[in-house]
Design an enzyme around this catalytic site. Structure first.
Site, PDB file in Angstrom:
ATOM      1  N   GLU A  44       1.728  -0.679  -5.105  1.00 47.39           N
ATOM      2  CA  GLU A  44       0.660   0.439  -5.437  1.00 47.39           C
ATOM      3  C   GLU A  44       1.533   1.689  -5.400  1.00 47.39           C
ATOM      4  O   GLU A  44       1.626   2.341  -4.241  1.00 47.39           O
ATOM      5  CB  GLU A  44      -0.276   0.451  -4.070  1.00 47.39           C
ATOM      6  CG  GLU A  44      -1.374   1.174  -4.505  1.00 47.39           C
ATOM      7  CD  GLU A  44      -2.096   2.059  -3.498  1.00 47.39           C
ATOM      8  OE1 GLU A  44      -3.187   2.966  -3.726  1.00 47.39           O
ATOM      9  OE2 GLU A  44      -1.517   2.435  -2.666  1.00 47.39           O
ATOM     10  N   ASP A  99       0.895  -1.000  -0.120  1.00 48.86           N
ATOM     11  CA  ASP A  99       0.063  -0.047  -0.078  1.00 48.86           C
ATOM     12  C   ASP A  99       0.787   1.272   0.291  1.00 48.86           C
ATOM     13  O   ASP A  99       1.710   1.248   0.997  1.00 48.86           O
ATOM     14  CB  ASP A  99      -0.990  -0.204   1.226  1.00 48.86           C
ATOM     15  CG  ASP A  99      -1.861   0.894   1.313  1.00 48.86           C
ATOM     16  OD1 ASP A  99      -2.805   1.062   0.443  1.00 48.86           O
ATOM     17  OD2 ASP A  99      -1.814   1.979   2.207  1.00 48.86           O
TER      18      ASP A  99
HETATM   19  C1  NOJ Z   1      -4.400   3.213  -1.026  1.00 50.13           C
HETATM   20  C2  NOJ Z   1      -5.421   2.013  -0.763  1.00 50.13           C
HETATM   21  O1  NOJ Z   1      -5.717   1.240  -1.926  1.00 50.13           O
HETATM   22  C3  NOJ Z   1      -6.781   2.907  -0.212  1.00 50.13           C
HETATM   23  O2  NOJ Z   1      -7.973   2.228  -0.228  1.00 50.13           O
HETATM   24  C4  NOJ Z   1      -6.348   3.495   1.176  1.00 50.13           C
HETATM   25  O3  NOJ Z   1      -7.363   4.218   1.225  1.00 50.13           O
HETATM   26  C5  NOJ Z   1      -5.082   4.214   0.950  1.00 50.13           C
HETATM   27  N1  NOJ Z   1      -4.036   3.619   0.280  1.00 50.13           N
HETATM   28  C6  NOJ Z   1      -4.422   4.408   2.320  1.00 50.13           C
HETATM   29  O4  NOJ Z   1      -4.105   3.473   3.034  1.00 50.13           O
END
Ligand code: NOJ
Length: 573
Positions: free
Chosen positions: A294, A232
Site C-alpha cells: 500500500e 500498510d
Molecule cells: C492505510 C490504511 O488503509 C488506513 O485505513 C489506515 O488508517 C492507515 N494506513 C494508517 O494505518
C-alpha cells in the site's frame, strides 16, 4: 442518434498481436492475475451478534467468495488493538483481538479458505504500533535518553522550553504529527512522531530490533499458513535523516509527490532494503507467498521500484482508482501502469474501492473531474446514485478485463453505495475528529454488508446490532435480492470473474483499438472490450457474440447492437 462509421471499422480491425495473445498463457504465479477480495472484518459478517464483524462470521461466509469466483481474500487487521484507527493501531501483532475472536478462529478461517481454494492475505502494519503496544508503554515509562525510546521517533521540542513540536509535519488525519509526553517525573517532556493518529506512534526503522521484530511477525503468520501480506503505509517506514521541515499539508491518501519534491516522510529510498529482506523471508517458505504494497506514491515509475524482482510482488494501483471518468485519463493511466510495472517484470494491479475511499458506485456519481472527497455527508452535494451505479458497473467490467491482478472491496459486488448521510455522532474515523469535521472521513465506506433484505441488520448480525448504521437503501442491495437475478450487479461480477478465468484475461495482453475519443476499446486475447464514456452509442462489429454487458445494449444507427453511454461490453468478434 448518429454513429460514426469509423468506430465500427476500427473495432473490427483484425489485430494479429492480440490474436496471438489469445493463446493460453503459461501457468504462472497465482498473484499475477488473481482477483483478491478485501474483507473489512468489522463489517463483513458478525458471528456473535455484538454488532461488530468477526472471524467466525467471516469463516461462515467464505463460501460467498468462492461463489463469486475470487482467488484470494485480503483481510484488514484483526489483531489486538484499542481500535483508535479501526485496528490499524496494533497492540499485539501475534494475537487476535477478542472483538474478532481468537487465534484458533484465525486458524479455522485460514483452513476453511484453503479448503475452498481461496488464498489468504493478511494485513501487516509496520509503520506504527498502537500507543498501547508494550514497546511504547515501556518507552513512556523509561523516559528520555532510554533505549526503550529508540524504537520510536522521540525528539526534544523546539522553543525555549521545548514547547514547540520538533518539526512542522502534519498528521495525515489532520492536526500535528507530534504529541508531547510527560516524563516519568511528571514534567513536560519529549515529543513523539505519529504520521497518523496520536495513538499510532511511528516506529524508528533504523533500529535493528524493529526490523527483527517485524520479520518475526511475518514468520509467525507464515507459519500459520497465510499466503501473503498487504503492507500498510509501505512508503512511510523510513524518514529522511534529520526529519527536516516540510511546509506542505498532508493530504489523506492522495499520493505523496507534491510538485516533484519528495516529502521527507514518504517514499524514501531506504524502504527498499527492508522489502528486499522481507522477500527473502517469504521466499524461504514453501508455496507461492506474496507481498502487496500500500504505497501512495507517484508517478508510476516510483511505484514500480516497490515491485522489482527482489522486493514485493504487487503494489496497489491508486492512480487507476483516482483517475477521472474520462476515456483519455483512464487510457493514460492504464498505459503508464502497464508500461512501468512490466518494465520491472511485475503484474499491474487494478482497484476501484477500498476501506479508505468513497465507494466507486457513489464516487462515479459525482461530477466528472470533481476533487475526490474524503467521505460525503448529508450537508454535501449528494452523488447521483443511478448514474454512479451505471458507471461503477462499467468501470468494473473495464477493470476486470485488464491484464494483471484486481482487488475488489466487500460489497462492491452488490453495487453498494457509500453511506452519504450518516449522522455525525456515530462517526468513528479519527479523521473526522482530528479535522473537527472538515473531512468526514471513511466511515461511509465501512458500513456492514447487507446479506438478507428482510433480516435484522440485513443479515449482518442476528441481533440487529451494527457498529455503524446501515442506510435503508442497503436492503435493495442485499445478496439475497440479487443472487440468481439476471443482470443484477452480483450476477454481473460472478459472470465477469468466470469469463475472466475462462478466457485468461488476467494473464493476457492488451491491444488498443483506435476509435472515438471517448471510447476505450481494446482486445485482450479473444475478448473485445468496449467501454463507452462518450455521448453516442458505439456499434459492435457485425456478428459479435456478446459475452457480458454492464448495461443494456441499444440499437445503433446501422441497426447493429450498440454500446450506449457509460456501458462496457465484452464481446467475441
Ligand atoms: C492505510 C490504511 O488503509 C488506513 O485505513 C489506515 O488508517 C492507515 N494506513 C494508517 O494505518
Amino acid at each position: 442518434m448518429t454513429h460514426p462509421a469509423t468506430q465500427t471499422q476500427d473495432l473490427t480491425t483484425p489485430d494479429p498481436a492480440a490474436r496471438a495473445a489469445a493463446e493460453p498463457a503459461p501457468a504462472r504465479e497465482w498473484w499475477r492475475s488473481a482477483v483478491i477480495y478485501q474483507v473489512y472484518p468489522r463489517s463483513f459478517a458478525d458471528g456473535n451478534g455484538d454488532g461488530v464483524g468477526d472471524l467466525p462470521g467471516i469463516t461462515a461466509r467464505l463460501a460467498h467468495l468462492a461463489e463469486l469466483g475470487a482467488d484470494a481474500v485480503w483481510l484488514s487487521p484483526f489483531y489486538v488493538s484499542p481500535h483508535a484507527d479501526a485496528g490499524y493501531d496494533v497492540a499485539d501483532y501475534r494475537d487476535v483481538d477478542p472483538l474478532f475472536g481468537s487465534l484458533e478462529d484465525a486458524d479455522a478461517m485460514v483452513a476453511r479458505a484453503h479448503e475452498l481454494g481461496i488464498r489468504v492475505v493478511v494485513d501487516l502494519v509496520p509503520n506504527h504500533t498502537s500507543d498501547e503496544h508494550p514497546w511504547f508503554r515501556a518507552a513512556l515509562a523509561a523516559g528520555r535518553g532510554s533505549v526503550e525510546r529508540e524504537r520510536y521517533l522521540f525528539r526534544e521540542g523546539r522553543g525555549e522550553t521545548g514547547e514547540l513540536p520538533p518539526n512542522d509535519w502534519r498528521s495525515v488525519f489532520g492536526g500535528d504529527a507530534w504529541t508531547r509526553v510527560p516524563e516519568p517525573d511528571g514534567t513536560p517532556g519529549q515529543w513523539y512522531l505519529h504520521l497518523f493518529d496520536t495513538k499510532q506512534p511511528d516506529l524508528d526503522w533504523t533500529h535493528p530490533e524493529v526490523r527483527e521484530e517485524m520479520e518475526s511477525v511475518l514468520r509467525f503468520w507464515l507459519d500459520r499458513g497465510v499466503d501473503g501480506f498487504r503492507v500498510d503505509v509501505a512508503h512511510g517506514l523510513v524518514k529522511a535523516p534529520g526529519l527536516p521541515d516540510w511546509d506542505h499539508d498532508q493530504e489523506l491518501l492522495h499520493g505523496s509527490n507534491s510538485g516533484g519534491e519528495r516529502p521527507p516522510m514518504w517514499d524514501q529510498d531506504g524502504v527498499h532494503e527492508i522489502y528486499r529482506s522481507w522477500r527473502k523471508v517469504l521466499d524461504s517458505y514453501p508455496g507461492d507467498r506474496m507481498l502487496v504494497a500500500e504505497a501512495w506514491v507517484a508517478p508510476a515509475e516510483r511505484l514500480a521500484s516497490y515491485v522489482r524482482p527482489d522486493e514485493m510482488h504487487q503494489a496497489f494501483n491508486f492512480d487507476f482508482l483516482q483517475a477521472s471518468w474520462r476515456a483519455a485519463d483512464l487510457r493514460a493511466v492504464i498505459d503508464r501502469s502497464i508500461r512501468e510495472l512490466s518494465a520491472v517484470g511485475a503484474p499491474t494491479t487494478w482497484v476501484l474501492s477500498n476501506h479508505d475511499v468513497v465507494r466507486h458506485a457513489s464516487r462515479l456519481g459525482l461530477p466528472v473531474g470533481a476533487r475526490r472527497p474524503n467521505g460525503i455527508s448529508a450537508g454535501d452535494p449528494q452523488p447521483d446514485a443511478e448514474l454512479g451505479l451505471r458507471r461503477a458497473r462499467a468501470a468494473t467490467l473495464l477493470m476486470l478485463a485488464l491484464p494483471g491482478s484486481a482487488y475488489l472491496y466487500q460489497g462492491e459486488e452488490l453495487g453498494l453505495p457509500e453511506h452519504t448521510t450518516m449522522p455525525h455522532d456515530v462517526r468513528q474515523d479519527p479523521t473526522y475528529h482530528r479535522t473537527e469535521g472538515d473531512e468526514v472521513g471513511r466511515d461511509g465506506c465501512r458500513v456492514p454488508v447487507p446479506w438478507q433484505h428482510d433480516a435484522p441488520a440485513f443479515g449482518f448480525s442476528r441481533t440487529g446490532e451494527s457498529w455503524l448504521p446501515q442506510p435503508s437503501a442497503y436492503g435493495h442491495h442485499a445478496v439475497d435480492v440479487q443472487r440468481g437475478v439476471p443482470g443484477s450487479t452480483y450476477e454481473m461480477y460472478r459472470a465477469a470473474l468466470r469469463l475472466r478465468r475462462a478466457t485468461a484475461l488476467g494473464t493476457g495482453e492488451l491491444a488498443w483499438l483506435d476509435g472515438a475519443e471517448q471510447v476505450l476499446a481494446f482486445r485482450n486475447g479473444a475478448v473485445l472490450v468496449v467501454a463507452n464514456l462518450g455521448p453516442e452509442p458505439v456499434s459492435l462489429p457485425a456478428g459479435a457474440e456478446v459475452l457480458l454487458v454492464s448495461g443494456d445494449l441499444v440499437a445503433g444507427s446501422d441497426g447493429r447492437p450498440a454500446v450506449p453511454t457509460d456501458v462496457t461490453a465484452w464481446v467475441r468478434a
